[in-house]
Write a protein that holds these residues in place. Structure first.
Motif, short mmCIF file in Angstrom:
data_model
loop_
_atom_site.label_atom_id
_atom_site.label_comp_id
_atom_site.label_asym_id
_atom_site.label_seq_id
_atom_site.Cartn_x
_atom_site.Cartn_y
_atom_site.Cartn_z
N GLU A 159 0.84 -1.20 0.00
CA GLU A 159 0.00 0.00 0.00
C GLU A 159 0.88 1.25 0.00
O GLU A 159 0.66 2.21 0.76
CB GLU A 159 -0.95 0.00 1.20
N ALA A 160 1.88 1.23 -0.87
CA ALA A 160 2.85 2.33 -0.95
C ALA A 160 2.21 3.56 -1.57
O ALA A 160 1.28 3.46 -2.38
CB ALA A 160 4.04 1.89 -1.79
N PRO A 161 2.68 4.75 -1.20
CA PRO A 161 2.14 5.98 -1.80
C PRO A 161 2.48 6.04 -3.29
O PRO A 161 3.42 5.38 -3.77
CB PRO A 161 2.86 7.10 -1.03
N LEU A 162 1.73 6.83 -4.03
CA LEU A 162 1.86 6.90 -5.48
C LEU A 162 3.27 7.26 -5.92
O LEU A 162 3.74 6.82 -6.98
CB LEU A 162 0.86 7.92 -6.04
N THR A 163 3.97 8.05 -5.13
CA THR A 163 5.33 8.45 -5.50
C THR A 163 6.27 7.26 -5.62
O THR A 163 7.25 7.31 -6.37
CB THR A 163 5.90 9.44 -4.48
#
Length: 363
Positions: free
Chosen positions: A106-110
Motif C-alpha cells: 500500500e505504498a504511496p503513489l510516488t
C-alpha cells in the motif's frame, strides 16, 4: 573486466558457424527438403536477435533518427532507439513487479512512479547495450546479409573500438541507475550480468536460446519487487518470473520463425527449429502456463478483480496472436511478435488499476 570478456567473445564468435548436419537434425526440414533446397542454396546468412527489426525489411526505412546530426545518428541506429518493442518487452516484467509490490505494501503513489521511471530508463539503456553487444559479436554475419548490411558496425560507420567505448558508456549509465536502488537490489541486479553475457552465445550451441533470453529479460520481475520492498518476496515473484519466461518463449519463438530457413543455413539454433510443425500447440501450452503462473502470483499477492480483468485481456491477446499468426510469413510473424507485447501491457494495466483503486480508497 566485463568489457574484456565481451571483446574476447566477440573475436571468438564473430564469424560464421558450422552448418554441417544442421538440417538433418530438424524434423520439419527433413520433411520439406525438396521444397526448400532451392531457397537454402540461395539464401544469405541472417544473424538474429530480439532487436525490434522486422526480418522482411530489405532496406532501412527513413525514421526520425535520420533527421538528427550525422555524428550521433550511427549510435542511435546501433541501439535501435526508433524501434521500442525490445525495450517494452524488457520493461513490462519490471512494471508488473513494481506495481504488485506497491499494491502489497500500500505504498504511496510516488513510490511506483519513482521506480517505474528508473526502470524505464534502465530498460532503454540495457536494451541498447544488448543491441551493441549483439552487433559486435555478429558483425561478420551482418555484412553478409542485405537486411543488416546497413547496420553501423557492419557498414563500417562505427569501428569495434568505438562500439566498445560506447558500450562502456551504456553500462556506466546502467550502473548509475542500479546504484539508485537499495544494496539488496544492487547485488541482485549485478548478478544478472552473467545471463546478459552468455545469451548471445546460446543460439550457437543450443535449440533453447529463448529460455536464456527469458531468464534475462524477466529479471526485472525480481528486481522491481526488491527495489520497492527492500527484498524479494519469493512466493509471489518466482511464479511471476516463471510466467514471464514462458511469455518470452512465446514471443521469441514467433520471432524466430521469421528466420528459420536462414538459421538452418547459418547453423543458428532456436525453439522455432526445435518445435517445427508443433509450434502452435506448444506455444498454446506455454501461453496457458504464462497466464496461469502470473495469475498464481496475483492470488498469492491478494489482488482484486481489476488485476484478473487485465490478465484476461492479456490472455485474449495471446490467443489472438496464436490464432492469426502465419508462421510461414515473415511479416505475420513480426506482427505476432509485436502483438505479444500488448499482452504484457494489458497485464500491467490490470495490476495498475488494482493499485489505483486501493490507494484511492475505493476498495
Amino acid at each position: 573486466m566485463t568489457i574484456a570478456v565481451l571483446t574476447r567473445f566477440s573475436r571468438l564468435y564473430g564469424g560464421r558457424c558450422s552448418t554441417r548436419n544442421s538440417a538433418r537434425n530438424i524434423p520439419w526440414v527433413g520433411r520439406h527438403t525438396s521444397q526448400t533446397a532451392g531457397i537454402l542454396s540461395s539464401t544469405k546468412v541472417l544473424g538474429r536477435h530480439v532487436s525490434g527489426t522486422p526480418s522482411n525489411a530489405s532496406t532501412a526505412p527513413t525514421t526520425w533518427v535520420d533527421r538528427l546530426p550525422p555524428k550521433i545518428r550511427p549510435y542511435l541506429n546501433l541501439i535501435r532507439i526508433d524501434k521500442p518493442i525490445g525495450t517494452l518487452l524488457m520493461f513490462y516484467p519490471c512494471a508488473w513487479s513494481i506495481t504488485m509490490a506497491s499494491y502489497a505494501l500500500e505504498a504511496p503513489l510516488t513510490t511506483p512512479l519513482t521506480y517505474l521511471g528508473l526502470f524505464g530508463l534502465g530498460a532503454v539503456v540495457m536494451r541498447g547495450a544488448g543491441c551493441t553487444i549483439n552487433d559486435m559479436w555478429d558483425k561478420n554475419l551482418d555484412k553478409a546479409v542485405e537486411r543488416t548490411q546497413s547496420r553501423p558496425l557492419a557498414k563500417g560507420v562505427i569501428s569495434q573500438r568505438q562500439a566498445l567505448v560506447f558500450l562502456a558508456g551504456q553500462l556506466s549509465v546502467g550502473l548509475g541507475v542500479l546504484l539508485q536502488l537499495n544494496w539488496y537490489s544492487i547485488l541482485l541486479g549485478a548478478s544478472s550480468m552473467s545471463l546478459v553475457t552468455v545469451y548471445p552465445l546460446m543460439k550457437r550451441i543450443t535449440y533453447w536460446p529463448q529460455v536464456v533470453l527469458g531468464l534475462t529479460f524477466n529479471w526485472g520481475a525480481l528486481l522491481g519487487w526488491s527495489a520497492v520492498a527492500g527484498a524479494v518476496d519469493w512466493s509471489v515473484c518466482l511464479p511471476l518470473y516463471a510466467g514471464g519466461v514462458c511469455w518470452t518463449l512465446v514471443y521469441d519463438t514467433i520471432y524466430a520463425h521469421q528466420d528459420k530457413t536462414d538459421d538452418v543455413n547459418a547453423g543458428i539454433y532456436s525453439t522455432a527449429l526445435l518445435f517445427g510443425e508443433q509450434t502452435r500447440p506448444i506455444l498454446g501450452a506455454l501461453s496457458a502456463s504464462s497466464i496461469s503462473l502470473i495469475g498464481l502470483a496475483g492470488v498469492l499477492n491478494a489482488h482484486g478483480v481489476p488485476f484478473y480483468l487485465g490478465l484476461g485481456l492479456g490472455a485474449a491477446q495471446l490467443a489472438r496472436v496464436l490464432w492469426k499468426t502465419d508462421l510461414e510469413s515473415r511479416l505475420s510473424c513480426w506482427q505476432g511478435f509485436v502483438g505479444c507485447g500488448w499482452s504484457g501491457f494489458w497485464i500491467w494495466t490490470g495490476a495498475l488499476a488494482d493499485y489505483t483503486l486501493l490507494t484511492s480508497g475505493l476498495i
